[in-house]
Motif scaffolding. Structure first.
Motif: not given
Lengths: 264, 187
Positions: A89-90, A92, A94, A132-133, A246, A249-250, A253, A256
């Motif tokens: 993810i981005e 990285e 996980h 994860p988020v 991505d 995910w951004r 994030r 959150r």
């Protein structure tokens, strides 16, 4: 002569009436035993662990997701297994928890007379990935049935949410609260992944969960029945999780971070 | 006789229903396209509004990069003055602004203290968030324009489009800057 024939027919009908349920029950028992054996063999491979509850949550929790039918009165999971998958993810890596199981629900049909009702159990295979988020809002990608696809071919697209891929628009419909978020999720890579590997499967992102429900893209034929679908549906779920762009995910994030700050 | 009348009525009714449906769909899509363009325009304005803060923060660290900063300020001015429509002029101006921002972020790469500045990082994240929204809104807009154009040209809705003067709409193409502008942040 006729009376004798009728007598034989009555006895034959009685015989079938008694034998059929017995046959059904025996066949069910044999199927369950074969599935148990297959499940044991799957666990012996050491890649998956048996889970009393998928990712520690009760069936009632999973039934709140639209991708899993609740049935008329009852539903439950069976053959639940869990493992950890690695998803980038981005840029990285996980480690995410994933569970797969067979999902059962009762279908009583359309008849409303109490006596005429006959419970029919339906089943499908599902995988759930813990994200994860949390997803900022629910997005559900639902495969279109043959009738919808045929109508789409005759009268054109169904007129709802569309993406760039004509194949995707013919194969799926998308349910969402936020069209921009749905568009962020369905980039070219995700569209390609769904069209090429997950036709017929339903994908849902809600809160911390990614659900992939339906017959997987392939199966392990060395394992009997639904058990042979479990590793495959996990692999499909991993592929979907990996294909989440991505930009999605951004957005998740940022949402959150806003929630943690107490803002909107 | 009655049957003939019914068939004649049906023969008249079917084209009317089809034409009405086509007209309503074209109106709905044209309205959606206008609304979506407004959404993109708002996001582009937000990006314009972020530039002065980015330049102000950068100028505190990159004193020898005046040319890059001035080019970015000029690109912003051109983008603000460009057409309010999805025209090639607007596309070119916005792409120049993207290039200007990319240049500024390249400067930041050479100045670790600038990259470490919390305010700069916050601005960069805001920028990428806005650019993500621009990309998604632009794709939605283009898909709707494509669907509208398909309907405008296909039979029998092309007859309705021609009769009622539904005009062609232009797609809006931009470089996708979000991926290049993103800061490295762990989930």
């Amino acid at each position: 002569m006729v009376e004798e024939a009728l007598g034989w027919m009555v006895w034959a009908a009685i015989g079938v009436g008694v034998a059929a349920p017995l046959w059904q029950r025996t066949a069910d028992r044999v199927r369950r035993r074969r599935a148990r054996t297959a499940f044991g063999r799957l666990l012996e491979r050491g890649q998956l662990d048996a889970a009393p509850l998928p990712l520690g949550k009760a069936d009632l929790h999973w039934a709140s997701f639209r991708a899993l039918p609740v049935g008329h009165t009852s539903h439950h999971s069976r053959w639940a297994v869990t493992r950890t998958i690695t998803v980038t993810i981005e840029s990285e890596e996980h480690e995410l928890r994933v569970a797969a199981f067979e999902w059962h629900w009762d279908d009583m049909g359309q008849r409303h007379e109490e006596r005429a009702r006959k419970v029919r159990w339906r089943r499908t295979v599902a995988a759930i990935v813990e994200l994860p988020v949390p997803s900022p809002s629910r997005v559900s990608i639902v495969p279109l049935g043959p009738t919808d696809t045929m109508m789409g071919a005759i009268v054109g697209p169904h007129g709802g949410f569309e993406v760039e891929s004509h194949e995707f628009n013919r194969a799926f419909t998308v349910e969402f609260r936020d069209d921009t978020l749905a568009m962020k999720l369905l980039d070219a890579g995700m569209q390609h992944r769904l069209v090429t590997s997950l036709q017929g499967q339903r994908v849902e992102l809600d809160e911390n969960w990614l659900l992939v429900v339906g017959r997987p893209s392939h199966r392990d034929d060395s394992l009997y029945g639904p058990v042979g679908d479990l590793p495959a549906v996990i692999e499909d779920a991993r592929a979907v999780a990996q294909a989440i762009p991505d930009a999605f995910w951004r957005a998740a994030r940022r949402q959150r971070e806003r929630l943690l700050r107490g803002g909107r | 006789m009655m049957l003939l009348a019914a068939v004649a009525a049906l023969a008249l009714l079917v084209p009317v229903v089809l034409a009405t449906r086509s007209y309503n769909l074209l109106v709905a899509q044209a309205t959606s396209i206008d609304a979506m363009w407004s959404g993109i325009d708002v996001e582009l304005q937000r990006r314009h509004d972020l530039v002065p803060a980015l330049v102000a923060t950068a100028s505190a660290y990159a004193t020898h990069e005046r040319e890059t900063l001035e080019a970015l300020v000029a690109a912003r001015a051109r983008a603000r003055e460009a057409d309010a429509e999805p025209s090639p002029g607007r596309t070119a101006a916005e792409d120049q602004l993207t290039d200007g921002i990319t240049g500024l972020l390249a400067v930041a790469e050479a100045h670790p203290e600038m990259r470490a500045d919390a305010h700069f990082r916050e601005l960069q994240q805001l920028l990428v968030e806005v650019e993500d929204r621009i990309v998604a809104s632009r794709r939605l807009y283009n898909v709707t324009v494509a669907s509208y154009e398909r309907r405008r040209r296909a039979f029998p809705s092309n007859a309705v489009a021609g009769t009622f003067g539904f005009e062609a709409r232009r797609m809006f193409e931009l470089h996708d800057p979000a991926a290049a502008h993103r800061p490295l942040v762990s989930i």
